[in-house]
Scaffold this active site. Structure first.
Site, PDB file in Angstrom:
ATOM      1  N   HIS A 135       0.837  -1.207   0.000  1.00 23.17           N
ATOM      2  CA  HIS A 135       0.000   0.000   0.000  1.00 23.17           C
ATOM      3  C   HIS A 135       0.864   1.246   0.000  1.00 23.17           C
ATOM      4  O   HIS A 135       1.986   1.256   0.525  1.00 23.17           O
ATOM      5  CB  HIS A 135      -1.005   0.001   1.144  1.00 23.17           C
ATOM      6  CG  HIS A 135      -0.442  -0.093   2.529  1.00 23.17           C
ATOM      7  ND1 HIS A 135      -0.156   1.013   3.292  1.00 23.17           N
ATOM      8  CD2 HIS A 135      -0.143  -1.159   3.302  1.00 23.17           C
ATOM      9  CE1 HIS A 135       0.289   0.631   4.485  1.00 23.17           C
ATOM     10  NE2 HIS A 135       0.308  -0.686   4.517  1.00 23.17           N
ATOM     11  N   ASP A 158      -0.166   4.360   1.145  1.00 20.53           N
ATOM     12  CA  ASP A 158      -0.431   5.314   2.218  1.00 20.53           C
ATOM     13  C   ASP A 158       0.205   4.883   3.530  1.00 20.53           C
ATOM     14  O   ASP A 158       0.555   3.716   3.729  1.00 20.53           O
ATOM     15  CB  ASP A 158      -1.930   5.521   2.402  1.00 20.53           C
ATOM     16  CG  ASP A 158      -2.667   4.249   2.800  1.00 20.53           C
ATOM     17  OD1 ASP A 158      -2.269   3.164   2.340  1.00 20.53           O
ATOM     18  OD2 ASP A 158      -3.647   4.343   3.574  1.00 20.53           O
ATOM     19  N   ASP A 192       5.764   0.092   7.961  1.00 20.32           N
ATOM     20  CA  ASP A 192       4.379  -0.090   7.513  1.00 20.32           C
ATOM     21  C   ASP A 192       3.982   1.032   6.576  1.00 20.32           C
ATOM     22  O   ASP A 192       3.506   2.077   7.019  1.00 20.32           O
ATOM     23  CB  ASP A 192       3.457  -0.144   8.731  1.00 20.32           C
ATOM     24  CG  ASP A 192       2.041  -0.540   8.410  1.00 20.32           C
ATOM     25  OD1 ASP A 192       1.785  -0.918   7.261  1.00 20.32           O
ATOM     26  OD2 ASP A 192       1.190  -0.469   9.314  1.00 20.32           O
ATOM     27  N   GLU A 237      -5.162   1.776   2.435  1.00 18.47           N
ATOM     28  CA  GLU A 237      -5.110   0.619   3.337  1.00 18.47           C
ATOM     29  C   GLU A 237      -5.240   1.033   4.789  1.00 18.47           C
ATOM     30  O   GLU A 237      -5.829   0.298   5.599  1.00 18.47           O
ATOM     31  CB  GLU A 237      -3.803  -0.156   3.126  1.00 18.47           C
ATOM     32  CG  GLU A 237      -3.753  -1.523   3.778  1.00 18.47           C
ATOM     33  CD  GLU A 237      -3.247  -1.514   5.219  1.00 18.47           C
ATOM     34  OE1 GLU A 237      -3.343  -2.563   5.892  1.00 18.47           O
ATOM     35  OE2 GLU A 237      -2.741  -0.451   5.664  1.00 18.47           O
ATOM     36  N   GLU A 238      -4.692   2.199   5.131  1.00 19.77           N
ATOM     37  CA  GLU A 238      -4.794   2.677   6.507  1.00 19.77           C
ATOM     38  C   GLU A 238      -6.155   3.314   6.789  1.00 19.77           C
ATOM     39  O   GLU A 238      -6.412   3.769   7.900  1.00 19.77           O
ATOM     40  CB  GLU A 238      -3.677   3.685   6.801  1.00 19.77           C
ATOM     41  CG  GLU A 238      -2.259   3.131   6.670  1.00 19.77           C
ATOM     42  CD  GLU A 238      -1.901   2.121   7.745  1.00 19.77           C
ATOM     43  OE1 GLU A 238      -2.741   1.844   8.628  1.00 19.77           O
ATOM     44  OE2 GLU A 238      -0.779   1.596   7.695  1.00 19.77           O
ATOM     45  N   GLU A 257       3.291  -6.893   4.180  1.00 21.25           N
ATOM     46  CA  GLU A 257       3.188  -6.289   5.507  1.00 21.25           C
ATOM     47  C   GLU A 257       4.321  -6.824   6.376  1.00 21.25           C
ATOM     48  O   GLU A 257       4.813  -7.938   6.152  1.00 21.25           O
ATOM     49  CB  GLU A 257       1.840  -6.624   6.153  1.00 21.25           C
ATOM     50  CG  GLU A 257       0.644  -5.946   5.521  1.00 21.25           C
ATOM     51  CD  GLU A 257       0.556  -4.464   5.866  1.00 21.25           C
ATOM     52  OE1 GLU A 257       1.135  -4.045   6.896  1.00 21.25           O
ATOM     53  OE2 GLU A 257      -0.095  -3.724   5.109  1.00 21.25           O
ATOM     54  N   HIS A 287       3.450   2.341  12.971  1.00 20.99           N
ATOM     55  CA  HIS A 287       2.659   3.481  13.464  1.00 20.99           C
ATOM     56  C   HIS A 287       3.337   4.218  14.626  1.00 20.99           C
ATOM     57  O   HIS A 287       2.695   5.045  15.273  1.00 20.99           O
ATOM     58  CB  HIS A 287       1.254   3.040  13.903  1.00 20.99           C
ATOM     59  CG  HIS A 287       0.453   2.399  12.818  1.00 20.99           C
ATOM     60  ND1 HIS A 287      -0.885   2.080  12.974  1.00 20.99           N
ATOM     61  CD2 HIS A 287       0.776   2.014  11.561  1.00 20.99           C
ATOM     62  CE1 HIS A 287      -1.344   1.521  11.861  1.00 20.99           C
ATOM     63  NE2 HIS A 287      -0.343   1.471  10.988  1.00 20.99           N
TER      64      HIS A 287
END
Length: 350
Positions: free
Chosen positions: A72, A74, A96, A128-129, A152, A321
Site C-alpha cells: 500500500h 499510504d 508499515d 489501506e490505513e 506487511e 505506526h
C-alpha cells in the site's frame, strides 16, 4: 541480469529512501506516482494506474497479473524525517509499509531479470490505513490476482495466514451547552460516562479519537468519540456486540452515529501462496514462523476473492505506526530475494 550484492543493496537503499521521502498519509497517495513511475522505468517494469488510483508495476507476459505482490502507498499520519543512517532507514512507513513495498518492487525486478513465465505485478494500493478502497475496487472489478502476497511487516521470517477483524464505532453525545459554572452536565461528561461503561463491559475496546469543547469555561453541547475493537470471532457476533453496546448508550444521552466492520480472515497453510513462501524461506536457510496477526490489512478484503493468499514482509511490526519506525537495508534485500523466489515458484506452478 542483476550483478552483485552491492548493486542490489544500493538499489534497495535508494528505492526505499525515495519512497520514504514522499509523505503520503491516506488520501495523498498520488504524491508517490512520479517516484514509482521513474523507478519502474529504471528497473524495466511496466507502470500504470487503475481506476481506483492503485499503482501497478508489472512484469512478465501481457495481461492481468496472475501473481500479485500487494502493498500500500499510504501511511498513518505523522511526518517523520526520512534518512539513511549507516545501513538503517528511518521514516514514516519504513516498516508499515514502504519498506516492504520497496522489497516487493526490487523482488519483481530480480525475478523479471531471470525471466518470468507468468504475468506478475506489484500492486501499490490506496487507502489501506483507511477503509481499503483500493482493495475493495480490485475485488469488485474481478481484477484480483490468483495468487497474492500481501506486503506487511512479519519480521522477515513470518508467514501470516490470518488477521483479526476490526469493529469501529463512532459515538455522539449531547448535553447542556453553557457556562462551566452551571450545574447541568455537558456532552463531555456524558461521553466520559458512556466510554467508561464500554471499557468496563469489554476489555478489547480502545478509545482512538475524542473531540469535545471549544473553551475552558464552556461545557460543550456535543461530544464525539471513536472506539475500535479487534476480534477473532465471526463478524456477526461482533455486530451483535455493537448493537448491544450502542443500545446501552442511550442512558448517557449518547448514540452510535456509525458502525463499520471488517471481518477477520484465516486462510489455510496449505494454500499455494503460503506454501511457496515457506519453501522460499527454507531455501534461504530461514525457519518460517506461521503467524496470525493482531491487526488488520488489505488481506481481510482480498481474501474474499482468492484462497491463495498470505502476508510476508521485512520489518519489526512492533514499530508500525510509531515515531521509531526503522528498517535495515539488508532486511529489505533479504525479503526481496524471498519475494523473487516465491514469484518464480508460483509462476512455474501454473
Amino acid at each position: 541480469m542483476v550483478s552483485s550484492d552491492a548493486y542490489v543493496e544500493g538499489l534497495a537503499a535508494k528505492l526505499a529512501l525515495d519512497l520514504l521521502r514522499v509523505y503520503t498519509p491516506t488520501g495523498s497517495e498520488e504524491r508517490l506516482y512520479p517516484v514509482l513511475e521513474r523507478w519502474a522505468s529504471e528497473l524495466g517494469l511496466g507502470f500504470s494506474l487503475d481506476s481506483a488510483g492503485n499503482a501497478v508495476l508489472s512484469a512478465g507476459p501481457d495481461g492481468l497479473p496472475v501473481v500479485g505482490l500487494v502493498g500500500h502507498l499510504d501511511t498513518v499520519p505523522g511526518r517523520l524525517e526520512a534518512r539513511l543512517e549507516g545501513y538503517t532507514l528511518w521514516g514514516r512507513g519504513a516498516v508499515d509499509a514502504k519498506g516492504p513495498l520497496a522489497a516487493m518492487i526490487l523482488g519483481l525486478h530480480l525475478a523479471s531479470s531471470e525471466g518470468l513465465s507468468c504475468s506478475s505485478a506489484v500492486l501499490g494500493l490506496v487507502g489501506e490505513e483507511g477503509d481499503s478502497p483500493g482493495a475493495w475496487s480490485l475485488v469488485s472489478r474481478g481484477d484480483t490476482p490468483l495468487h497474492i502476497i500481501v506486503g506487511e511487516p512479519t519480521g522477515g521470517d513470518g508467514v501470516a495466514i490470518g488477521y483479526r477483524g476490526s469493529l469501529t464505532i463512532e459515538i455522539e453525545c449531547t448535553g447542556h451547552e453553557g457556562h462551566s459554572s452551571n450545574p447541568e452536565r455537558g456532552a463531555a461528561d456524558m461521553l466520559v460516562k458512556a466510554l467508561a461503561s464500554i471499557l468496563e463491559r469489554d476489555s478489547r475496546a480502545t478509545v482512538t479519537r475524542l473531540k469535545a469543547g471549544t473553551a475552558a469555561n464552556i461545557t460543550p453541547g456535543r461530544a464525539l468519540a471513536t472506539v475500535n475493537m479487534r476480534f477473532n470471532e465471526p463478524g456477526l457476533e461482533a455486530l451483535q456486540l455493537a448493537s448491544e453496546l450502542c443500545s446501552s448508550l442511550h442512558q448517557h444521552r449518547c448514540h452510535c452515529s456509525s458502525i463499520s466492520l471488517l471481518h477477520p480472515v484465516k486462510t489455510s497453510l496449505s494454500n499455494a501462496t503460503a506454501r511457496a513462501l515457506v519453501a522460499s524461506l527454507r531455501t534461504a536457510g530461514v525457519k518460517p514462523r506461521i503467524v496470525v496477526k493482531r491487526g488488520t490489512s488489505d488481506m481481510n478484503v482480498l481474501s474474499i476473492a482468492t484462497e491463495s493468499i498470505a502476508a510476508y514482509g521485512p520489518g519489526d511490526p512492533r514499530l508500525s505506526h510509531t515515531k521509531h519506525e526503522n528498517i535495515r537495508v539488508g532486511d529489505i534485500v533479504k525479503a526481496a530475494m524471498i519475494y523473487s523466489r516465491t514469484l518464480t515458484i508460483l509462476c512455474n506452478s501454473l
